[in-house]
Enzyme design. Sequence first.
Site, PDB file in Angstrom:
ATOM      1  N   LYS A 299      -2.609   4.560   8.578  1.00 22.55           N
ATOM      2  CA  LYS A 299      -1.578   5.069   9.507  1.00 22.55           C
ATOM      3  C   LYS A 299      -1.910   6.464  10.036  1.00 22.55           C
ATOM      4  O   LYS A 299      -2.758   6.609  10.900  1.00 22.55           O
ATOM      5  CB  LYS A 299      -0.215   5.013   8.823  1.00 22.55           C
ATOM      6  CG  LYS A 299       0.316   3.565   8.715  1.00 22.55           C
ATOM      7  CD  LYS A 299       1.790   3.553   8.408  1.00 22.55           C
ATOM      8  CE  LYS A 299       2.358   2.166   8.205  1.00 22.55           C
ATOM      9  NZ  LYS A 299       2.746   1.516   9.436  1.00 22.55           N
TER      10      LYS A 299
ATOM     11  N   ASP B  60      -0.469   3.154  -3.117  1.00 18.91           N
ATOM     12  CA  ASP B  60      -0.570   2.829  -1.698  1.00 18.91           C
ATOM     13  C   ASP B  60       0.213   3.905  -0.942  1.00 18.91           C
ATOM     14  O   ASP B  60       1.441   3.886  -0.901  1.00 18.91           O
ATOM     15  CB  ASP B  60       0.020   1.434  -1.445  1.00 18.91           C
ATOM     16  CG  ASP B  60       0.047   1.070   0.040  1.00 18.91           C
ATOM     17  OD1 ASP B  60      -0.115   1.974   0.885  1.00 18.91           O
ATOM     18  OD2 ASP B  60       0.256  -0.123   0.352  1.00 18.91           O
TER      19      ASP B  60
ATOM     20  N   PHE C 162       5.488  -3.273   0.345  1.00 23.94           N
ATOM     21  CA  PHE C 162       4.745  -3.758   1.512  1.00 23.94           C
ATOM     22  C   PHE C 162       3.324  -3.223   1.425  1.00 23.94           C
ATOM     23  O   PHE C 162       3.118  -2.017   1.324  1.00 23.94           O
ATOM     24  CB  PHE C 162       5.394  -3.298   2.827  1.00 23.94           C
ATOM     25  CG  PHE C 162       4.786  -3.986   4.017  1.00 23.94           C
ATOM     26  CD1 PHE C 162       5.260  -5.214   4.449  1.00 23.94           C
ATOM     27  CD2 PHE C 162       3.703  -3.426   4.677  1.00 23.94           C
ATOM     28  CE1 PHE C 162       4.671  -5.870   5.526  1.00 23.94           C
ATOM     29  CE2 PHE C 162       3.100  -4.076   5.757  1.00 23.94           C
ATOM     30  CZ  PHE C 162       3.598  -5.306   6.183  1.00 23.94           C
TER      31      PHE C 162
HETATM   32  C1  LIG Z   1       2.714   1.062   2.451  1.00 22.85           C
HETATM   33  C2  LIG Z   1       1.944   0.227   3.404  1.00 22.85           C
HETATM   34  N1  LIG Z   1       0.796  -0.338   2.993  1.00 22.85           N
HETATM   35  C3  LIG Z   1       0.050  -1.080   3.829  1.00 22.85           C
HETATM   36  C4  LIG Z   1       0.439  -1.304   5.118  1.00 22.85           C
HETATM   37  C5  LIG Z   1      -0.415  -2.144   6.029  1.00 22.85           C
HETATM   38  O1  LIG Z   1      -1.059  -1.321   6.920  1.00 22.85           O
HETATM   39  P1  LIG Z   1      -1.753  -1.927   8.249  1.00 22.85           P
HETATM   40  O2  LIG Z   1      -0.659  -2.432   9.117  1.00 22.85           O
HETATM   41  O3  LIG Z   1      -2.495  -0.754   8.815  1.00 22.85           O
HETATM   42  O4  LIG Z   1      -2.663  -2.994   7.778  1.00 22.85           O
HETATM   43  C6  LIG Z   1       1.624  -0.745   5.594  1.00 22.85           C
HETATM   44  C7  LIG Z   1       2.078  -0.981   6.976  1.00 22.85           C
HETATM   45  O5  LIG Z   1       3.217  -0.799   7.324  1.00 22.85           O
HETATM   46  C8  LIG Z   1       2.391   0.049   4.717  1.00 22.85           C
HETATM   47  O6  LIG Z   1       3.541   0.602   5.108  1.00 22.85           O
END
Ligand SMILES: Cc1ncc(COP(=O)(O)O)c(C=O)c1O
Length: 397
Positions: A249, A220, A135
């Site tokens: 986050k 990520d 994700f």
């Molecule tokens: C690993 C990861 N990357 C990116 C994102 C996307 O982040 P945002 O919702 O702040 O755009 C998330 C959101 O859950 C995530 O868990």
Amino acid sequence: MKNIQELENQYTINTYNRQPGLTPCLVRGEGSYVWDTGDKKYLDFLSGLAVNVLGHCHPAVVSAINEQAQQLIHTSNLYYSGPQAELAEILVENSMPGGKVFLANSGAEANEAAIKLARKNKPGRYKIITFEGSFHGRTLATVTATGQPKYQKPFAPLVEGFSYGIFNDLESVERLVDDQTAGIMIEPIQGEGGVYVADDSFIKGLRSLCDREGILLIFDEVQCGMGRSGKLWAFENYGVMPDLLTAAKGLGGGLPIGAMVVRDKFTDVLQPGDHASTFGGNPVVCSASLAVLRTLLEEGFLTGVEDKGDLLRQELEKIISDHADLGYEYRGRGLICALELKKPEAKNIQGRCTAEGLLINAIGEHILRFLPPLTISKSELEDGLKTIRRIMVEFSA
Ligand SMILES: Cc1ncc(COP(=O)(O)O)c(C=O)c1O
């Protein structure tokens, strides 16, 4: 007069599937607890989806926001800004010294920046390899990076150049690399996909593969970074440094922020005009983020996360062995973990937990995810586990 739920249901687009009567409306928070409109108290094992790493309304975050809000709220990136400079320093020095950072407003934006940088790094190399079950966000490029067709289908045609390896299977990645590959993007711990932890040999293998092919390794750490794994960054668990690291986050202590940290070799790839964000590096948000990072870096904080993570793992493993018909396995590291179920009861268990004053998260019908605040006390953890134990009995044979 309409109540809050009625107003939301009438005026906000229903992308979150909230359920009237089952979904509380939260109005106040302190430490590991939140309260709803009826003053019902909930123990929070979710932290606003891994955001509230210091719990709710931590005094250091509240006073950083207050002080900066009284001084200067926004300037734009046409000017220098103290909080942005200080945050950049603490972030870089505590992740990839010698590197630099780009500040954005969310995880998806941090990943967009990483994708753009990887594409610009070597002309002709534009493809990015990500993973099944990953994700990375909801913008068009990051939803394409996200290896879950259910999020992609309605938005085709997607962005060109993405392919998906199998998590923890190095050969599957090697097969995808070609002379147009720009980089590999991976969550060292897949969060939203169900909490899958990357193997040590897999991460080391990806590093060697990227070095051999001259392509970028992008971690990520939007969900698994910021102390959640018991280290400030999950990559520290592997002794492997990525070329680009994305965070969001927990980085803002509840305010929206995203960051892409770039290793020394790649700090000049993006040049003036290549990328920008109106709110990126906003002084109030950066002040909150500084307060969070300074707290996480205090002596003993992160070892405390490891200890509490061990407690959570031991107790969840015990619950699984006590309810062998229901529990399947524990996965996780530190305070990001999941309990997978044999029976499709995750949503029902989540609902029962909410009713009993405990916020947890169900991923699909089989996985319960736990992301408590990193500041949670052992006795609060034990209280929550008691509730889970009690509810598991109801769903066990
Ligand atoms: C690993 C990861 N990357 C990116 C994102 C996307 O982040 P945002 O919702 O702040 O755009 C998330 C959101 O859950 C995530 O868990």
